[in-house]
Design an enzyme around this catalytic site. Sequence first.
Site, mmCIF file in Angstrom:
data_model
loop_
_atom_site.group_PDB
_atom_site.id
_atom_site.type_symbol
_atom_site.label_atom_id
_atom_site.label_comp_id
_atom_site.label_asym_id
_atom_site.label_seq_id
_atom_site.Cartn_x
_atom_site.Cartn_y
_atom_site.Cartn_z
ATOM 1 N N ASP A 7 18.688 10.073 13.447
ATOM 2 C CA ASP A 7 17.938 9.153 14.346
ATOM 3 C C ASP A 7 18.373 9.564 16.008
ATOM 4 O O ASP A 7 19.223 10.704 15.984
ATOM 5 C CB ASP A 7 18.365 7.524 14.403
ATOM 6 C CG ASP A 7 19.559 7.436 14.616
ATOM 7 O OD1 ASP A 7 20.579 8.052 14.810
ATOM 8 O OD2 ASP A 7 19.915 5.857 14.639
ATOM 9 N N HIS A 8 18.226 9.018 17.188
ATOM 10 C CA HIS A 8 18.581 9.449 18.327
ATOM 11 C C HIS A 8 19.898 9.556 18.564
ATOM 12 O O HIS A 8 20.238 10.189 19.300
ATOM 13 C CB HIS A 8 18.053 8.316 19.551
ATOM 14 C CG HIS A 8 18.511 7.009 19.056
ATOM 15 N ND1 HIS A 8 17.745 6.145 18.154
ATOM 16 C CD2 HIS A 8 19.567 6.382 19.618
ATOM 17 C CE1 HIS A 8 18.375 4.907 18.214
ATOM 18 N NE2 HIS A 8 19.312 5.061 18.928
ATOM 19 N N CYS A 64 23.067 9.005 11.214
ATOM 20 C CA CYS A 64 22.882 8.200 12.402
ATOM 21 C C CYS A 64 24.163 7.895 13.083
ATOM 22 O O CYS A 64 25.041 8.756 12.795
ATOM 23 C CB CYS A 64 22.035 6.953 11.918
ATOM 24 S SG CYS A 64 23.198 5.803 10.772
ATOM 25 N N THR A 66 26.481 5.410 13.011
ATOM 26 C CA THR A 66 27.339 5.050 11.687
ATOM 27 C C THR A 66 27.448 5.759 10.577
ATOM 28 O O THR A 66 28.319 5.684 9.665
ATOM 29 C CB THR A 66 27.769 3.585 11.623
ATOM 30 O OG1 THR A 66 26.329 3.240 11.106
ATOM 31 C CG2 THR A 66 27.926 2.684 12.985
ATOM 32 N N GLY A 69 23.151 2.648 8.290
ATOM 33 C CA GLY A 69 21.782 2.261 8.428
ATOM 34 C C GLY A 69 21.067 3.505 7.373
ATOM 35 O O GLY A 69 20.395 2.998 6.560
ATOM 36 N N HIS A 97 31.814 12.998 -9.083
ATOM 37 C CA HIS A 97 32.128 11.525 -10.066
ATOM 38 C C HIS A 97 30.667 10.874 -10.011
ATOM 39 O O HIS A 97 30.225 9.982 -10.849
ATOM 40 C CB HIS A 97 33.131 10.721 -9.717
ATOM 41 C CG HIS A 97 34.527 11.101 -10.189
ATOM 42 N ND1 HIS A 97 35.603 10.544 -10.137
ATOM 43 C CD2 HIS A 97 35.020 12.360 -10.823
ATOM 44 C CE1 HIS A 97 36.668 11.376 -10.314
ATOM 45 N NE2 HIS A 97 36.007 12.212 -10.954
ATOM 46 N N ARG A 108 28.922 8.953 15.293
ATOM 47 C CA ARG A 108 29.502 8.325 16.517
ATOM 48 C C ARG A 108 30.927 8.026 16.121
ATOM 49 O O ARG A 108 31.783 7.378 16.638
ATOM 50 C CB ARG A 108 28.756 7.148 16.678
ATOM 51 C CG ARG A 108 27.635 7.291 17.699
ATOM 52 C CD ARG A 108 26.850 6.134 18.022
ATOM 53 N NE ARG A 108 25.753 6.461 18.899
ATOM 54 C CZ ARG A 108 24.731 5.534 19.152
ATOM 55 N NH1 ARG A 108 24.769 4.213 18.415
ATOM 56 N NH2 ARG A 108 23.699 5.954 20.044
ATOM 57 N N HIS A 132 31.567 10.487 -16.431
ATOM 58 C CA HIS A 132 30.849 10.103 -15.216
ATOM 59 C C HIS A 132 29.206 9.963 -15.203
ATOM 60 O O HIS A 132 28.718 9.245 -14.631
ATOM 61 C CB HIS A 132 31.069 11.234 -14.163
ATOM 62 C CG HIS A 132 32.649 11.157 -14.142
ATOM 63 N ND1 HIS A 132 33.271 10.154 -13.645
ATOM 64 C CD2 HIS A 132 33.573 12.268 -14.013
ATOM 65 C CE1 HIS A 132 34.858 10.387 -13.495
ATOM 66 N NE2 HIS A 132 34.892 11.556 -13.888
HETATM 67 C C1 RB5 Z 1 21.559 3.236 16.820
HETATM 68 O O1 RB5 Z 1 21.880 2.638 17.823
HETATM 69 C C2 RB5 Z 1 22.532 2.807 15.560
HETATM 70 O O2 RB5 Z 1 22.545 1.606 15.317
HETATM 71 C C3 RB5 Z 1 22.139 3.619 14.369
HETATM 72 O O3 RB5 Z 1 22.457 4.947 14.979
HETATM 73 C C4 RB5 Z 1 23.059 3.576 12.927
HETATM 74 O O4 RB5 Z 1 24.438 3.638 13.481
HETATM 75 C C5 RB5 Z 1 22.550 2.377 12.411
HETATM 76 O O5 RB5 Z 1 23.104 2.132 11.403
#
Ligand code: RB5
Length: 149
Positions: A7-8, A64, A66, A69, A97, A108, A132
């Site tokens: 994503d962005h 993404c 984190t 998502g 496994h 991030r 496994h």
């Molecule tokens: C975007 O702001 C953020 O929510 C997305 O990149 C991700 O971390 C979602 O799980």
Amino acid sequence: MIAIACDHAAIELKEEIKRLLTERGLEYTDFGTNDTASCHYPVFGAQAAQAVADGRCDRGIVICGTGIGMSLVANKVKGIRCALCSDPYSARMTRAHNDANMLALGARVIGVELAKMIVEAWLDTPFEGGRHQTRVDMITAIENGETIE
Ligand code: RB5
């Protein structure tokens, strides 16, 4: 063929991982997003996961902010075992496994060099099978609505 999507929040890291794949002689299909405009990660994560699930791609990497998502989205697609990894040990073990066919990264959360080490560990480690395989089969059974013991 490796499916890749982001994503962005993860455009820059996706480009770094694409460069790494190319350096290693691996082809990829990029399912987007392709700019930093705010977008909905499920759109892109689902396309990558569906490509792995239906055999158009062998494995997939989704990124993404984190990684959470994208991993949730990928794991909603039947046949996908997507592992969110922030260290090379987990990346290696989820291949050995869990036979993870997709990897999620948090752009991030981890730096570029660590992300590359994680991807390399995940690419280079084969599934061990044996006991496994039994456990992975149980995951598949759960996915198919079966009761396991
Ligand atoms: C975007 O702001 C953020 O929510 C997305 O990149 C991700 O971390 C979602 O799980």
